[in-house]
Design a protein around this motif. Sequence first.
Motif, PDB file in Angstrom:
ATOM      1  N   VAL A  48       0.788  -1.138   0.017  1.00  0.00           N
ATOM      2  CA  VAL A  48      -0.003  -0.088   0.049  1.00  0.00           C
ATOM      3  C   VAL A  48       0.981   1.270  -0.028  1.00  0.00           C
ATOM      4  O   VAL A  48       1.789   1.388   0.938  1.00  0.00           O
ATOM      5  CB  VAL A  48      -1.011  -0.076   1.195  1.00  0.00           C
ATOM      6  CG1 VAL A  48      -1.854   1.239   1.137  1.00  0.00           C
ATOM      7  CG2 VAL A  48      -1.881  -1.288   1.285  1.00  0.00           C
ATOM      8  N   TYR A  49       0.673   2.072  -0.988  1.00  0.00           N
ATOM      9  CA  TYR A  49       1.514   3.268  -0.910  1.00  0.00           C
ATOM     10  C   TYR A  49       0.794   4.485  -0.917  1.00  0.00           C
ATOM     11  O   TYR A  49      -0.597   4.551  -1.387  1.00  0.00           O
ATOM     12  CB  TYR A  49       2.014   3.244  -2.443  1.00  0.00           C
ATOM     13  CG  TYR A  49       3.046   2.489  -2.835  1.00  0.00           C
ATOM     14  CD1 TYR A  49       4.333   2.336  -2.225  1.00  0.00           C
ATOM     15  CD2 TYR A  49       2.746   1.301  -3.752  1.00  0.00           C
ATOM     16  CE1 TYR A  49       5.326   1.345  -2.596  1.00  0.00           C
ATOM     17  CE2 TYR A  49       3.704   0.404  -3.989  1.00  0.00           C
ATOM     18  CZ  TYR A  49       4.842   0.384  -3.624  1.00  0.00           C
ATOM     19  OH  TYR A  49       5.698  -0.472  -3.863  1.00  0.00           O
ATOM     20  N   PRO A  50       1.276   5.675  -0.227  1.00  0.00           N
ATOM     21  CA  PRO A  50       0.327   6.749   0.166  1.00  0.00           C
ATOM     22  C   PRO A  50       0.199   7.453  -1.339  1.00  0.00           C
ATOM     23  O   PRO A  50       0.746   7.429  -2.263  1.00  0.00           O
ATOM     24  CB  PRO A  50       1.204   7.599   1.163  1.00  0.00           C
ATOM     25  CG  PRO A  50       2.500   7.161   0.543  1.00  0.00           C
ATOM     26  CD  PRO A  50       2.703   5.681   0.276  1.00  0.00           C
ATOM     27  N   VAL A  51      -1.128   8.050  -1.458  1.00  0.00           N
ATOM     28  CA  VAL A  51      -1.517   8.870  -2.483  1.00  0.00           C
ATOM     29  C   VAL A  51      -0.786  10.181  -2.492  1.00  0.00           C
ATOM     30  O   VAL A  51      -0.862  10.919  -1.198  1.00  0.00           O
ATOM     31  CB  VAL A  51      -3.018   8.992  -2.515  1.00  0.00           C
ATOM     32  CG1 VAL A  51      -3.372  10.035  -3.721  1.00  0.00           C
ATOM     33  CG2 VAL A  51      -3.571   7.602  -2.686  1.00  0.00           C
ATOM     34  N   VAL A  52      -0.032  10.396  -3.406  1.00  0.00           N
ATOM     35  CA  VAL A  52       0.658  11.809  -3.456  1.00  0.00           C
ATOM     36  C   VAL A  52      -0.033  12.619  -4.477  1.00  0.00           C
ATOM     37  O   VAL A  52      -0.304  12.342  -5.548  1.00  0.00           O
ATOM     38  CB  VAL A  52       2.080  11.736  -3.852  1.00  0.00           C
ATOM     39  CG1 VAL A  52       2.913  13.071  -4.103  1.00  0.00           C
ATOM     40  CG2 VAL A  52       2.989  10.655  -2.994  1.00  0.00           C
TER      41      VAL A  52
END
Length: 169
Positions: free
Chosen positions: A68-72
Amino acid sequence: MSDNRTPSPGDETPVSPPPPPAPPAPSAPPPQLGYAPPAQPGYGVAPSQPGWGAAPVQPGYSPPSAPVYPVVVSRPTSPLAVTSLVCGLAGIVLFWAVIPLLASVAAVITGHMALGQTKRNPGIGGRGMAIAGLILGYAVVGVGVFILVSTIISFLFLGAFSLPFIFAG
């Protein structure tokens, strides 16, 4: 015949000890903390081909999941900040011409305008570029002012035409 005698130590019948308690039934394994490596398919197994099953999962591990990657969310960059940085770099690169002083003054002006714009509207980015343009602009303006002041002082104390006569005589 009735046996009324007292039992002697040799007459006792051996009594077996009670059986040991049965071990507890195996329960679910305790949860594993830390990194669980993804399950590897066996040799020669290609799970990506249709018709093949999914890769086997080791007992006690959960199947691998996608990270899960943070939304930039990117903000638009202020054009004034880009202008400030480009003019500051032009002032450094073109140090041998008259243009650096003009480019550096433009870098300082647009840098201050960009900082004001990013402060008023937080949805606009480019604050770092504006600061870099300001630093480069002020540095070249400072060097230019130093050269101008030192040239004026040398003309006042040494004279405008005395330098060639010092080396000639």
